[in-house]
Design an enzyme around this catalytic site. Structure first.
Site, PDB file in Angstrom:
ATOM      1  N   GLU A   1       0.839  -1.216   0.000  1.00 26.39           N
ATOM      2  CA  GLU A   1       0.000   0.000   0.000  1.00 26.39           C
ATOM      3  C   GLU A   1       0.870   1.260   0.000  1.00 26.39           C
ATOM      4  O   GLU A   1       0.516   2.274  -0.594  1.00 26.39           O
ATOM      5  CB  GLU A   1      -0.934   0.012   1.212  1.00 26.39           C
ATOM      6  CG  GLU A   1      -1.906  -1.153   1.264  1.00 26.39           C
ATOM      7  CD  GLU A   1      -2.679  -1.326  -0.031  1.00 26.39           C
ATOM      8  OE1 GLU A   1      -3.267  -0.339  -0.514  1.00 26.39           O
ATOM      9  OE2 GLU A   1      -2.686  -2.457  -0.561  1.00 26.39           O
TER      10      GLU A   1
ATOM     11  N   ASN B   1     -10.918   2.017   2.728  1.00 25.05           N
ATOM     12  CA  ASN B   1     -10.515   1.947   1.316  1.00 25.05           C
ATOM     13  C   ASN B   1     -11.501   1.172   0.436  1.00 25.05           C
ATOM     14  O   ASN B   1     -11.865   1.610  -0.651  1.00 25.05           O
ATOM     15  CB  ASN B   1      -9.124   1.323   1.205  1.00 25.05           C
ATOM     16  CG  ASN B   1      -8.687   1.233  -0.240  1.00 25.05           C
ATOM     17  OD1 ASN B   1      -8.597   2.246  -0.934  1.00 25.05           O
ATOM     18  ND2 ASN B   1      -8.429   0.028  -0.712  1.00 25.05           N
TER      19      ASN B   1
ATOM     20  N   TRP C   1       1.645   1.836  -3.495  1.00 31.24           N
ATOM     21  CA  TRP C   1       0.544   2.518  -4.206  1.00 31.24           C
ATOM     22  C   TRP C   1       0.630   4.031  -3.995  1.00 31.24           C
ATOM     23  O   TRP C   1       0.389   4.827  -4.890  1.00 31.24           O
ATOM     24  CB  TRP C   1      -0.823   2.034  -3.704  1.00 31.24           C
ATOM     25  CG  TRP C   1      -1.381   0.852  -4.438  1.00 31.24           C
ATOM     26  CD1 TRP C   1      -1.476  -0.424  -3.957  1.00 31.24           C
ATOM     27  CD2 TRP C   1      -1.943   0.837  -5.774  1.00 31.24           C
ATOM     28  NE1 TRP C   1      -2.051  -1.224  -4.917  1.00 31.24           N
ATOM     29  CE2 TRP C   1      -2.348  -0.483  -6.038  1.00 31.24           C
ATOM     30  CE3 TRP C   1      -2.125   1.804  -6.762  1.00 31.24           C
ATOM     31  CZ2 TRP C   1      -2.932  -0.851  -7.245  1.00 31.24           C
ATOM     32  CZ3 TRP C   1      -2.708   1.442  -7.968  1.00 31.24           C
ATOM     33  CH2 TRP C   1      -3.103   0.121  -8.199  1.00 31.24           C
TER      34      TRP C   1
ATOM     35  N   TRP D   1     -16.602  12.006 -12.208  1.00 27.64           N
ATOM     36  CA  TRP D   1     -15.736  11.654 -11.074  1.00 27.64           C
ATOM     37  C   TRP D   1     -15.167  12.894 -10.384  1.00 27.64           C
ATOM     38  O   TRP D   1     -14.857  12.865  -9.195  1.00 27.64           O
ATOM     39  CB  TRP D   1     -14.602  10.728 -11.540  1.00 27.64           C
ATOM     40  CG  TRP D   1     -13.757  11.270 -12.657  1.00 27.64           C
ATOM     41  CD1 TRP D   1     -13.982  11.136 -13.988  1.00 27.64           C
ATOM     42  CD2 TRP D   1     -12.558  12.044 -12.542  1.00 27.64           C
ATOM     43  NE1 TRP D   1     -12.998  11.770 -14.715  1.00 27.64           N
ATOM     44  CE2 TRP D   1     -12.098  12.332 -13.856  1.00 27.64           C
ATOM     45  CE3 TRP D   1     -11.803  12.521 -11.465  1.00 27.64           C
ATOM     46  CZ2 TRP D   1     -10.945  13.075 -14.117  1.00 27.64           C
ATOM     47  CZ3 TRP D   1     -10.656  13.266 -11.726  1.00 27.64           C
ATOM     48  CH2 TRP D   1     -10.236  13.525 -13.043  1.00 27.64           C
TER      49      TRP D   1
ATOM     50  N   TRP E   1     -21.326  12.850 -19.011  1.00 27.23           N
ATOM     51  CA  TRP E   1     -21.768  12.534 -17.642  1.00 27.23           C
ATOM     52  C   TRP E   1     -23.160  13.104 -17.380  1.00 27.23           C
ATOM     53  O   TRP E   1     -23.566  14.089 -17.989  1.00 27.23           O
ATOM     54  CB  TRP E   1     -20.785  13.132 -16.634  1.00 27.23           C
ATOM     55  CG  TRP E   1     -19.369  12.627 -16.767  1.00 27.23           C
ATOM     56  CD1 TRP E   1     -18.311  13.306 -17.288  1.00 27.23           C
ATOM     57  CD2 TRP E   1     -18.867  11.349 -16.374  1.00 27.23           C
ATOM     58  NE1 TRP E   1     -17.170  12.535 -17.244  1.00 27.23           N
ATOM     59  CE2 TRP E   1     -17.480  11.331 -16.682  1.00 27.23           C
ATOM     60  CE3 TRP E   1     -19.434  10.216 -15.786  1.00 27.23           C
ATOM     61  CZ2 TRP E   1     -16.660  10.221 -16.428  1.00 27.23           C
ATOM     62  CZ3 TRP E   1     -18.608   9.123 -15.534  1.00 27.23           C
ATOM     63  CH2 TRP E   1     -17.261   9.133 -15.855  1.00 27.23           C
TER      64      TRP E   1
ATOM     65  N   TRP F   1      -9.950   8.042  -7.532  1.00 21.92           N
ATOM     66  CA  TRP F   1     -11.162   8.388  -8.287  1.00 21.92           C
ATOM     67  C   TRP F   1     -11.050   7.970  -9.742  1.00 21.92           C
ATOM     68  O   TRP F   1     -11.985   7.407 -10.318  1.00 21.92           O
ATOM     69  CB  TRP F   1     -11.485   9.890  -8.158  1.00 21.92           C
ATOM     70  CG  TRP F   1     -12.348  10.101  -6.956  1.00 21.92           C
ATOM     71  CD1 TRP F   1     -11.930  10.451  -5.705  1.00 21.92           C
ATOM     72  CD2 TRP F   1     -13.762   9.873  -6.867  1.00 21.92           C
ATOM     73  NE1 TRP F   1     -13.001  10.462  -4.841  1.00 21.92           N
ATOM     74  CE2 TRP F   1     -14.129  10.118  -5.525  1.00 21.92           C
ATOM     75  CE3 TRP F   1     -14.743   9.487  -7.769  1.00 21.92           C
ATOM     76  CZ2 TRP F   1     -15.454   9.986  -5.081  1.00 21.92           C
ATOM     77  CZ3 TRP F   1     -16.063   9.356  -7.332  1.00 21.92           C
ATOM     78  CH2 TRP F   1     -16.396   9.603  -6.014  1.00 21.92           C
TER      79      TRP F   1
HETATM   80  C1  LIG Z   1     -11.793   7.079  -4.483  1.00 24.54           C
HETATM   81  C2  LIG Z   1     -10.606   7.008  -3.570  1.00 24.54           C
HETATM   82  C3  LIG Z   1     -10.138   8.161  -2.952  1.00 24.54           C
HETATM   83  C4  LIG Z   1      -9.017   8.115  -2.105  1.00 24.54           C
HETATM   84  N1  LIG Z   1      -8.574   9.275  -1.523  1.00 24.54           N
HETATM   85  C5  LIG Z   1      -7.466   9.243  -0.737  1.00 24.54           C
HETATM   86  C6  LIG Z   1      -6.973  10.436  -0.143  1.00 24.54           C
HETATM   87  O1  LIG Z   1      -7.485  11.545  -0.357  1.00 24.54           O
HETATM   88  N2  LIG Z   1      -5.895  10.330   0.685  1.00 24.54           N
HETATM   89  C7  LIG Z   1      -5.267   9.133   0.936  1.00 24.54           C
HETATM   90  O2  LIG Z   1      -4.292   9.105   1.693  1.00 24.54           O
HETATM   91  N3  LIG Z   1      -5.699   7.995   0.370  1.00 24.54           N
HETATM   92  C8  LIG Z   1      -6.787   8.006  -0.453  1.00 24.54           C
HETATM   93  N4  LIG Z   1      -7.237   6.849  -1.009  1.00 24.54           N
HETATM   94  C9  LIG Z   1      -6.475   5.604  -0.798  1.00 24.54           C
HETATM   95  C10 LIG Z   1      -6.920   4.762   0.411  1.00 24.54           C
HETATM   96  O3  LIG Z   1      -8.283   4.561   0.388  1.00 24.54           O
HETATM   97  C11 LIG Z   1      -6.512   5.379   1.739  1.00 24.54           C
HETATM   98  O4  LIG Z   1      -5.145   5.710   1.718  1.00 24.54           O
HETATM   99  C12 LIG Z   1      -6.742   4.404   2.894  1.00 24.54           C
HETATM  100  O5  LIG Z   1      -8.084   4.025   2.961  1.00 24.54           O
HETATM  101  C13 LIG Z   1      -6.326   5.064   4.182  1.00 24.54           C
HETATM  102  O6  LIG Z   1      -6.566   4.222   5.262  1.00 24.54           O
HETATM  103  P1  LIG Z   1      -5.379   3.582   6.090  1.00 24.54           P
HETATM  104  O7  LIG Z   1      -4.411   4.633   6.475  1.00 24.54           O
HETATM  105  O8  LIG Z   1      -5.973   2.772   7.159  1.00 24.54           O
HETATM  106  O9  LIG Z   1      -4.680   2.665   4.995  1.00 24.54           O
HETATM  107  P2  LIG Z   1      -3.787   1.354   5.142  1.00 24.54           P
HETATM  108  O10 LIG Z   1      -4.541   0.249   4.516  1.00 24.54           O
HETATM  109  O11 LIG Z   1      -3.289   1.165   6.502  1.00 24.54           O
HETATM  110  O12 LIG Z   1      -2.572   1.686   4.143  1.00 24.54           O
HETATM  111  C14 LIG Z   1      -1.352   2.305   4.584  1.00 24.54           C
HETATM  112  C15 LIG Z   1      -1.096   3.567   3.813  1.00 24.54           C
HETATM  113  O13 LIG Z   1      -0.862   3.291   2.445  1.00 24.54           O
HETATM  114  C16 LIG Z   1      -1.390   4.357   1.643  1.00 24.54           C
HETATM  115  N5  LIG Z   1      -2.425   3.811   0.764  1.00 24.54           N
HETATM  116  C17 LIG Z   1      -3.252   2.774   1.003  1.00 24.54           C
HETATM  117  N6  LIG Z   1      -4.029   2.526  -0.068  1.00 24.54           N
HETATM  118  C18 LIG Z   1      -3.693   3.446  -0.997  1.00 24.54           C
HETATM  119  C19 LIG Z   1      -4.144   3.711  -2.316  1.00 24.54           C
HETATM  120  N7  LIG Z   1      -5.099   2.972  -2.903  1.00 24.54           N
HETATM  121  N8  LIG Z   1      -3.615   4.758  -2.986  1.00 24.54           N
HETATM  122  C20 LIG Z   1      -2.637   5.516  -2.432  1.00 24.54           C
HETATM  123  N9  LIG Z   1      -2.152   5.283  -1.180  1.00 24.54           N
HETATM  124  C21 LIG Z   1      -2.680   4.270  -0.477  1.00 24.54           C
HETATM  125  C22 LIG Z   1      -1.969   5.391   2.602  1.00 24.54           C
HETATM  126  O14 LIG Z   1      -0.998   6.369   2.855  1.00 24.54           O
HETATM  127  C23 LIG Z   1      -2.257   4.556   3.824  1.00 24.54           C
HETATM  128  O15 LIG Z   1      -2.262   5.283   5.028  1.00 24.54           O
HETATM  129  C24 LIG Z   1      -8.358   6.872  -1.875  1.00 24.54           C
HETATM  130  C25 LIG Z   1      -8.838   5.721  -2.497  1.00 24.54           C
HETATM  131  C26 LIG Z   1      -9.945   5.790  -3.335  1.00 24.54           C
HETATM  132  C27 LIG Z   1     -10.429   4.520  -3.985  1.00 24.54           C
END
Ligand SMILES: Cc1cc2nc3c(=O)[nH]c(=O)nc-3n(C[C@H](O)[C@H](O)[C@H](O)COP(=O)(O)OP(=O)(O)OC[C@H]3O[C@@H](n4cnc5c(N)ncnc54)[C@H](O)[C@@H]3O)c2cc1C
Length: 481
Positions: free
Chosen positions: A278, A345, A281, A363, A310, A386
């Site tokens: 993650e 997520n 990502w 979006w 849209w 998004w």
């Molecule tokens: C539509 C959409 C919008 C999102 N908007 C944001 C946002 O504004 N800010 C944001 O930080 N994340 C965003 N994410 C990614 C992800 O959903 C969140 O980072 C995650 O839910 C944060 O929870 P966590 O810290 O418990 O993640 P964990 O599962 O603990 O992951 C650890 C870290 O990895 C990073 N990470 C995890 N998944 C992703 C991902 N798909 N893309 C990029 N980084 C990721 C984050 O920094 C996160 O804190 C978005 C995803 C989607 C599908």
């Protein structure tokens, strides 16, 4: 005199600019420029502003106790920031500026303008990449182009991390003096101007101490189960460190190191490896945003999707925003976002797909609504997520893949525990009925029926994407002719 310019890196641990600026033993001063105008322009959530400002207060006190003065100045927006920073440098006879790089277009333009002015006057600028694990220009495909597919990027990312991954940083050489926090009142003023709907400390703890503690708890108690439970929104299975990582109260290097340590325990290994994925990502979307700057201006990554037509259905958009689409898991997720400033997520993907596929709403409207509410609102990750969900982005979900809200609900919240927490009017329904309440109309109070049926969505989306692709090919033919 040397300057540390703090931005989205509100911490003292794993902070190379801080460590390098202090290394020579020369006088060091720190600066943070507030940009409320920039926040307004991008619709940044009040809760996120609160987190940043409170973290800044903590940072100011920490730096002062360790002998470094922090000055906080209101620059208005990024344009104003250029003047504030250059004036500050001149007033304090700064010879060297140390900062972490930021990669979105506006930030780059701001930094280029500052560098142009100061370098012409002989000031040296030292940029570092602590905001990411792998700097955005480090990895290229064999053809020298940026990676746009995550799996291929991740393979190279792993190799790069093995070879050059972050080393344990040297501790800063703090000066032997008492520092001052100048501009404390500017931060207090900005905090009192916020209108917060709730008492945020009940849910979120700002600052680097809380972030480091949260990382420790996650790694010690949850990381082993991360792979198994990370898609279950009713569980506390993910780190909820996204706000800390995006505001920089936690260094990505620190998060990576902690997960690598956890990997030594065979029981935690699989979860830790998945979690590190993650963090990759996060880097992936940062390098995409950096290398395709048109994304920062609202462009979709796939040009043909510019021609999608849209829907502008305001009532549908309002129902989605208010958690009243009639699909319980979608609604629970939207209510979680609005009431806590965070969303799981799996549910970000589900709600984003619902908006862009079921309701076929642009979006960009969803992206903005998320920014207006998320405490972790982060341009690169939000835009990436998004565009992935809307099938307009790099490595996006194929446009013919449409999540079924009911199947997602039965699979990831089988007992309806998460739904019951946020859609309280359905809390009394049993494990089966809670996923399709329209089948029990007498038991669901004023909970609405589904806004649109799931059946037929896939076909409509396919037709719309096909029409956009055809129109794009036709236009390309006309452009050539
Ligand atoms: C539509 C959409 C919008 C999102 N908007 C944001 C946002 O504004 N800010 C944001 O930080 N994340 C965003 N994410 C990614 C992800 O959903 C969140 O980072 C995650 O839910 C944060 O929870 P966590 O810290 O418990 O993640 P964990 O599962 O603990 O992951 C650890 C870290 O990895 C990073 N990470 C995890 N998944 C992703 C991902 N798909 N893309 C990029 N980084 C990721 C984050 O920094 C996160 O804190 C978005 C995803 C989607 C599908």
């Amino acid at each position: 005199m040397r300057l540390i310019w703090f931005r989205n890196d509100l911490r003292c641990h794993s902070h190379t600019p801080l460590q390098r600026a202090l290394a020579a033993g020369e006088p060091v001063i720190a600066l943070y420029v507030l940009c409320p105008g920039q926040w307004d322009r991008h619709g940044v959530a009040p809760l996120r502003r609160w987190y940043v400002l409170e973290s800044l207060l903590e940072l100011g006190h920490t730096l002062a106790s360790r002998g470094v003065d922090l000055h906080v100045i209101d620059g208005g927006d990024f344009e104003g920031t250029v003047g504030v920073v250059t004036d500050f440098v001149r007033q304090h006879n700064i010879t060297d500026v140390f900062c972490n790089r930021e990669y979105p277009l506006n930030e780059l333009n701001r930094d280029r303008a500052v560098a142009r002015e100061l370098e012409a006057e002989g000031v040296r600028i030292h940029g570092f990449d602590d905001g990411v694990l792998v700097p955005p220009r480090s990895l290229n495909t064999g053809k020298g182009t940026p990676y746009t597919v995550f799996t291929a990027y991740k393979r190279r990312w792993d190799q790069w991390m093995e070879e050059y991954g972050p080393q344990v940083p040297e501790a800063p050489r703090w000066p032997r003096r008492r520092g001052r926090f100048v501009g404390h009142d500017t931060v207090d003023g900005a905090l009192s101007a916020l209108s917060l709907g709730q008492a945020p400390r009940a849910l979120w703890l700002p600052g680097e101490d809380a972030a480091v503690r949260r990382l420790k708890v996650f790694v010690e108690e949850h990381i082993g189960d991360y792979k198994r439970l990370r898609d279950v929104p009713a569980e506390t299975a993910t780190s909820e460190l996204s706000v800390a990582l995006s505001a920089g109260t936690l260094a990505p290097a620190e998060a990576w190191r902690a997960a690598r340590m956890a990997m030594r325990d065979p029981a935690a290994r699989e979860g830790a490896v998945t979690w590190i994925g993650e963090l990759a990502w996060r880097d992936f979307y940062r390098q995409i945003l950096h290398r395709f700057p048109a994304l920062a201006k609202g462009a979709p990554f796939r040009p043909e999707t510019r021609l999608l037509r849209w829907n502008d259905n305001e009532a549908h958009f309002a129902a989605w925003c208010n958690g009243r689409t009639g699909y319980p898991l979608v609604d629970a997720a939207m209510r979680q976002l609005v009431s806590t400033g965070w969303m799981h997520n799996r549910l970000r993907m589900l709600t984003a797909m619902f908006l862009t596929k079921h309701l076929f709403i642009d979006w960009r409207r969803g992206e903005r609504f998320f920014m207006q509410h998320l405490i972790d609102g982060d341009f690169a990750a939000n835009n990436g997520g998004w565009q992935w969900s809307a099938s307009t982005g790099t490595d996006a979900a194929p446009y013919f893949r449409v999540f079924s809200p009911v199947r997602q609900s039965r699979r990831f919240d089988p007992e309806g525990r998460f739904i019951a927490r946020y859609v309280t009017e359905l809390a009394e329904l049993d494990n089966n009925a809670i996923h399709e309440p329209w089948k029990q109309p007498l038991l669901t109070g004023d909970y609405p029926p589904p806004l649109v049926p799931h059946e037929g969505v896939k076909q409509r989306v396919e037709a719309a994407f096909r029409a956009a692709r055809d129109a794009w090919s036709q236009q390309a033919g006309e452009r050539k002719a």
